[in-house]
Write an enzyme that holds these catalytic residues in place. Structure first.
Site, PDB file in Angstrom:
ATOM      1  N   LYS A  51     -13.075   3.060   2.800  1.00 37.89           N
ATOM      2  CA  LYS A  51     -12.525   2.798   4.357  1.00 37.89           C
ATOM      3  C   LYS A  51     -13.540   3.238   5.263  1.00 37.89           C
ATOM      4  O   LYS A  51     -13.821   2.500   5.938  1.00 37.89           O
ATOM      5  CB  LYS A  51     -11.268   3.900   4.462  1.00 37.89           C
ATOM      6  CG  LYS A  51     -10.066   3.522   3.886  1.00 37.89           C
ATOM      7  CD  LYS A  51      -8.783   4.388   3.824  1.00 37.89           C
ATOM      8  CE  LYS A  51      -7.731   3.933   3.085  1.00 37.89           C
ATOM      9  NZ  LYS A  51      -6.597   4.859   2.772  1.00 37.89           N
ATOM     10  N   GLN A  95      -5.035  10.819   3.932  1.00 36.47           N
ATOM     11  CA  GLN A  95      -5.019  10.338   2.730  1.00 36.47           C
ATOM     12  C   GLN A  95      -3.981  10.908   1.883  1.00 36.47           C
ATOM     13  O   GLN A  95      -3.964  12.242   1.704  1.00 36.47           O
ATOM     14  CB  GLN A  95      -6.375  10.323   1.971  1.00 36.47           C
ATOM     15  CG  GLN A  95      -6.550   9.279   0.849  1.00 36.47           C
ATOM     16  CD  GLN A  95      -6.361   8.028   0.908  1.00 36.47           C
ATOM     17  OE1 GLN A  95      -6.679   7.310   1.848  1.00 36.47           O
ATOM     18  NE2 GLN A  95      -5.786   7.344   0.027  1.00 36.47           N
ATOM     19  N   ASP A 118      -1.838   4.435   9.868  1.00 38.24           N
ATOM     20  CA  ASP A 118      -1.347   4.145   8.778  1.00 38.24           C
ATOM     21  C   ASP A 118       0.213   3.928   8.822  1.00 38.24           C
ATOM     22  O   ASP A 118       0.809   3.258   7.858  1.00 38.24           O
ATOM     23  CB  ASP A 118      -1.200   5.515   7.810  1.00 38.24           C
ATOM     24  CG  ASP A 118      -2.100   5.360   6.577  1.00 38.24           C
ATOM     25  OD1 ASP A 118      -2.599   4.208   6.260  1.00 38.24           O
ATOM     26  OD2 ASP A 118      -2.722   6.361   5.857  1.00 38.24           O
TER      27      ASP A 118
HETATM   28  N1  GUN Z   1      -2.513   6.920  -0.749  1.00 44.23           N
HETATM   29  C1  GUN Z   1      -2.006   5.661  -1.395  1.00 44.23           C
HETATM   30  N2  GUN Z   1      -2.019   4.696  -0.301  1.00 44.23           N
HETATM   31  C2  GUN Z   1      -2.283   5.076   0.687  1.00 44.23           C
HETATM   32  C3  GUN Z   1      -2.576   4.460   2.084  1.00 44.23           C
HETATM   33  O1  GUN Z   1      -2.373   3.361   2.344  1.00 44.23           O
HETATM   34  N3  GUN Z   1      -2.922   5.385   2.918  1.00 44.23           N
HETATM   35  C4  GUN Z   1      -2.906   6.696   2.978  1.00 44.23           C
HETATM   36  N4  GUN Z   1      -2.994   7.478   3.962  1.00 44.23           N
HETATM   37  N5  GUN Z   1      -2.950   7.290   1.728  1.00 44.23           N
HETATM   38  C5  GUN Z   1      -2.754   6.554   0.648  1.00 44.23           C
END
Ligand code: GUN
Length: 280
Positions: A51, A95, A118
């Site tokens: 990211k 996350q 998100d």
């Molecule tokens: N953990 C697994 N997939 C995701 C996601 O799309 N966003 C976040 N923040 N954590 C995750």
């Protein structure tokens, strides 16, 4: 059979986002994303690195707050409160998963809904369910963008979503319903999974179980989207037995190179959307 190539589409989207960040910079705005990363889960660290790199390439400022797994919930909430107030931060992402002693719902609810790139805040979940504009979780949003790119109209299709998580399955179900698909959603307690998947014109699977979907479970000519990410003998595979299933499909996503890159592209897209809110 046509491959739904998320790798190529995501790089087209990322180039477009770079143009948008350049435009925003001319107006004095540098889009900014803050990431909270708690603990030392290696997959989470890898995702966050990807990211960060994507932000850098797209001209988005990013900052990662790394915290040990022993961190208190209060400390995480304080960090979020600080980022909510920071005018240079447009998007905030925590996350997942968080350590067990931390209340995930409380943390996600602490994020300013206008910075919730998100789309996990109940405010944005509610807007998605109601078919209103808001922030939509990146993976299901990426699936919709991929289908649109290949001119696949889901209206009236029998869609089957396997997996009912808050991150993938439930928002996927809502996006499909908002686009007028007929949606069947399956989960761990579903009886006779194959009886559902076999009806599907569009089969979307996000469970995290390699080999879950075999060729006997797929309708001839189906569109298959595999969101699963599993490591088998050091190799990355999805939830669908690709070799057997692909010849039966009209379209199918590869793993890797299907949905995965689209998720990151949608995170950038949501961050730009948040940043544009500053200049509107
Ligand atoms: N953990 C697994 N997939 C995701 C996601 O799309 N966003 C976040 N923040 N954590 C995750």
């Amino acid at each position: 059979m046509t491959l739904l190539d998320g790798k190529t589409l995501s790089s087209l989207i990322q180039n477009d986002i770079k143009k948008q960040t350049d435009e925003l910079k001319k107006k004095g705005v540098t889009a900014g994303l803050a990431v909270v990363l708690v603990g030392d889960d290696s997959a989470s660290h890898l995702y966050v690195k990807m990211k960060e790199k994507a932000c850098e390439d797209a001209g988005i400022y990013s900052i990662v707050h790394k915290m040990p797994s022993s961190i208190s919930e209060e400390n995480i909430l304080e960090t979020i409160a600080m980022m909510n107030k920071n005018p240079n931060i447009d998007g905030i992402l925590v996350q997942l998963p968080l350590p067990r002693h931390v209340n995930q719902t409380k943390v996600l609810e602490a994020i300013d809904a206008a910075k919730d790139v998100d789309g996990f805040h109940p405010f944005n979940i509610g807007r998605l369910v109601a078919g209103l504009d808001g922030f939509v979780p990146c993976t299901p949003l990426g699936v919709m963008r991929l289908l649109e790119h290949y001119k696949i109209d889901v209206k009236g299709l029998n869609a089957c979503v396997v997996g009912a998580s808050n991150i993938v399955g439930k928002p996927m179900m809502n996006l499909l319903l908002n686009a007028f698909a007929t949606v069947d959603i399956c989960h761990i307690y579903t009886k006779d999974l194959a009886s559902h998947t076999k009806q599907a014109d569009l089969l979307i699977v996000g469970v995290g179980k390699a080999g879950l979907i075999t060729k006997e479970m797929v309708k001839e000519g189906a569109i298959v989207v595999d969101i699963g990410v599993n490591k088998v003998d050091g190799k990355l595979v999805g939830d669908v037995e690709f070799e057997g299933v692909a010849p039966k499909c009209s379209f199918i996503t590869p793993v890797p190179g299907g949905v995965g890159p689209m998720t990151i592209a949608m995170l950038l897209s949501n961050t730009i959307k948040a940043a544009k809110g500053r200049v509107l």
